[in-house]
Design a protein around this motif. Structure first.
Motif, PDB file in Angstrom:
ATOM      1  N   GLU A 211      38.027  50.546  79.144  1.00  0.00           N
ATOM      2  CA  GLU A 211      38.698  51.416  79.694  1.00  0.00           C
ATOM      3  C   GLU A 211      40.066  50.574  79.348  1.00  0.00           C
ATOM      4  O   GLU A 211      41.684  51.275  79.498  1.00  0.00           O
ATOM      5  N   PHE A 212      40.055  49.696  81.111  1.00  0.00           N
ATOM      6  CA  PHE A 212      41.558  48.625  80.663  1.00  0.00           C
ATOM      7  C   PHE A 212      41.849  48.140  79.661  1.00  0.00           C
ATOM      8  O   PHE A 212      43.236  48.177  79.283  1.00  0.00           O
ATOM      9  N   ALA A 213      41.281  48.074  78.531  1.00  0.00           N
ATOM     10  CA  ALA A 213      41.430  47.063  77.484  1.00  0.00           C
ATOM     11  C   ALA A 213      42.498  48.310  76.514  1.00  0.00           C
ATOM     12  O   ALA A 213      43.106  47.888  76.023  1.00  0.00           O
ATOM     13  N   TRP A 214      41.421  49.686  76.186  1.00  0.00           N
ATOM     14  CA  TRP A 214      42.229  50.528  76.084  1.00  0.00           C
ATOM     15  C   TRP A 214      43.542  51.062  76.694  1.00  0.00           C
ATOM     16  O   TRP A 214      44.456  51.460  75.922  1.00  0.00           O
ATOM     17  N   SER A 215      43.796  50.758  77.870  1.00  0.00           N
ATOM     18  CA  SER A 215      45.096  51.133  78.900  1.00  0.00           C
ATOM     19  C   SER A 215      46.015  50.019  78.425  1.00  0.00           C
ATOM     20  O   SER A 215      47.262  50.352  78.444  1.00  0.00           O
ATOM     21  N   LEU A 216      45.386  48.744  77.980  1.00  0.00           N
ATOM     22  CA  LEU A 216      46.454  47.676  76.936  1.00  0.00           C
ATOM     23  C   LEU A 216      48.060  48.322  75.349  1.00  0.00           C
ATOM     24  O   LEU A 216      47.876  47.609  75.058  1.00  0.00           O
ATOM     25  N   GLN A 256      32.796  49.959  68.974  1.00  0.00           N
ATOM     26  CA  GLN A 256      31.237  49.838  68.944  1.00  0.00           C
ATOM     27  C   GLN A 256      30.612  49.152  69.779  1.00  0.00           C
ATOM     28  O   GLN A 256      29.568  49.397  70.147  1.00  0.00           O
ATOM     29  N   MET A 257      31.179  48.680  70.799  1.00  0.00           N
ATOM     30  CA  MET A 257      30.738  48.060  71.784  1.00  0.00           C
ATOM     31  C   MET A 257      30.603  48.461  72.751  1.00  0.00           C
ATOM     32  O   MET A 257      29.608  48.883  73.882  1.00  0.00           O
ATOM     33  N   PHE A 258      31.638  49.878  73.078  1.00  0.00           N
ATOM     34  CA  PHE A 258      31.346  50.790  73.411  1.00  0.00           C
ATOM     35  C   PHE A 258      31.895  52.024  73.427  1.00  0.00           C
ATOM     36  O   PHE A 258      33.301  52.748  73.203  1.00  0.00           O
ATOM     37  N   PRO A 259      31.035  52.467  72.658  1.00  0.00           N
ATOM     38  CA  PRO A 259      31.390  54.041  72.320  1.00  0.00           C
ATOM     39  C   PRO A 259      31.596  55.022  72.953  1.00  0.00           C
ATOM     40  O   PRO A 259      32.900  55.877  72.458  1.00  0.00           O
ATOM     41  N   ASP A 260      31.188  55.075  74.137  1.00  0.00           N
ATOM     42  CA  ASP A 260      31.276  55.840  75.430  1.00  0.00           C
ATOM     43  C   ASP A 260      32.671  56.179  75.455  1.00  0.00           C
ATOM     44  O   ASP A 260      32.747  57.290  75.931  1.00  0.00           O
ATOM     45  N   ALA A 261      33.056  54.771  76.007  1.00  0.00           N
ATOM     46  CA  ALA A 261      34.126  54.496  76.968  1.00  0.00           C
ATOM     47  C   ALA A 261      34.968  54.934  76.220  1.00  0.00           C
ATOM     48  O   ALA A 261      36.066  55.251  76.699  1.00  0.00           O
ATOM     49  N   PHE A 262      35.460  54.339  75.400  1.00  0.00           N
ATOM     50  CA  PHE A 262      36.501  54.555  74.263  1.00  0.00           C
ATOM     51  C   PHE A 262      36.588  55.834  73.218  1.00  0.00           C
ATOM     52  O   PHE A 262      37.714  56.171  73.281  1.00  0.00           O
ATOM     53  N   THR A 263      35.191  56.846  73.386  1.00  0.00           N
ATOM     54  CA  THR A 263      35.920  58.007  72.915  1.00  0.00           C
ATOM     55  C   THR A 263      36.537  59.083  74.262  1.00  0.00           C
ATOM     56  O   THR A 263      37.440  59.707  74.166  1.00  0.00           O
ATOM     57  N   ILE A 264      36.043  58.775  75.491  1.00  0.00           N
ATOM     58  CA  ILE A 264      36.338  59.459  76.245  1.00  0.00           C
ATOM     59  C   ILE A 264      37.979  58.467  76.424  1.00  0.00           C
ATOM     60  O   ILE A 264      38.763  60.075  77.221  1.00  0.00           O
ATOM     61  N   GLY A 265      38.609  58.039  77.062  1.00  0.00           N
ATOM     62  CA  GLY A 265      39.750  57.267  76.705  1.00  0.00           C
ATOM     63  C   GLY A 265      40.462  57.613  75.657  1.00  0.00           C
ATOM     64  O   GLY A 265      41.805  57.938  76.066  1.00  0.00           O
TER      65      GLY A 265
END
Length: 269
Positions: A211-216, A256-265
């Motif tokens: 989620e932090f990565a996506w916030s970047l 690919q590594m964190f599908p659930d987290a990135f779907t939410i993000g």
């Protein structure tokens, strides 16, 4: 095989003979072993007279003008064998104009247990410039500190990161910092903002914080770096293209590594 290739091959064989002999051969016999090693290399060198043969007394560490005509690698190995500090510097560092040679000097001192000198020369190699040889030496310097002076290792990792900020060096700083990582986090994130690819890689691969990565992602403004926006630029820069492709590659890897987290993000955005 060319003549130069044959010379390099036999040089290596000569050094192997000498290295193999050092642990089990009395010092008084090392020069005899060197004669045999040289016989492999070439017959063009003048015959050497060992100190034992010339004086009747075994002497180790005699750097005569004749011995200076040995192949460079053999001179280096003899200097290490003799624990001759001046000879090690002379044969390894040479004119001190190349960072890699300074690191070679550090490694030679490390080999004979002169740790303070090894650390000193590794630091010189690190400080030499900002090139790839100094970067490599920085890893060796930090490794020496972690092994022999652990109280100094963290500050060394910080200085190396500040000189060459990247996701790889940030990961090493993160590991060295341990529980004190929060003291460095803000500086690291601010520094890596200049290199978004490194910032996202660090967040994903080291921090394991998708989620932090996506916030970047705002670092890569979609309005500017989308394919359509790039096409509308009268003269899109190479950085525009590179940033867009880096964004897509990193986004794909994160999903690919964190599908659930990135779907939410993504839905939140």
């Amino acid at each position: 095989m060319e003549r130069g290739q044959r010379s390099r091959t036999t040089d290596a064989e000569a050094v192997d003979i000498l290295d193999a002999a050092i642990p089990t051969t009395p010092p008084s016999e090392i020069y005899s072993v060197t004669h045999k090693a040289l016989a492999l290399r070439t017959r063009s060198l003048p015959a050497l007279t060992t100190p034992a043969e010339s004086s009747g007394t075994p002497v180790v560490g005699c750097w005569s003008s004749t011995q200076r005509r040995l192949p460079p690698r053999l001179r280096q190995r003899l200097a290490v064998h003799d624990h001759d500090i001046e000879a090690i510097i002379r044969t390894h560092a040479k004119a001190r104009m190349v960072a890699a040679r300074l690191e070679d000097t550090a490694e030679a001192f490390d080999e004979i247990g002169e740790i303070d000198l090894a650390i000193k020369w590794a630091k010189q190699a690190t400080d030499f410039d900002r090139g790839h040889q100094s970067l490599k030496a920085a890893g060796y310097w930090c490794g020496l500190l972690e092994k022999h002076r652990p109280s100094e290792a963290l500050q060394a990792r910080v200085s190396v990161f500040r000189k060459w900020p990247s996701s790889t060096l940030t990961a090493r700083l993160h590991k060295a910092a341990g529980t004190s990582w929060p003291d460095f986090r803000d500086e690291v994130v601010a520094t890596l903002a200049a290199s978004p690819t490194d910032a996202v890689l660090f967040a994903v691969l080291t921090l394991k914080e998708p989620e932090f990565a996506w916030s970047l992602a705002p670092i890569f403004p979609a309005s500017r770096h989308s394919p359509r926006a790039i096409g509308l630029h009268s003269s899109p820069s190479p950085r525009d293209h590179a940033t867009f492709h880096a964004t897509k590659c990193l986004e794909s890897r994160c999903i690919q590594m964190f599908p659930d987290a990135f779907t939410i993000g993504r839905s939140a955005r």
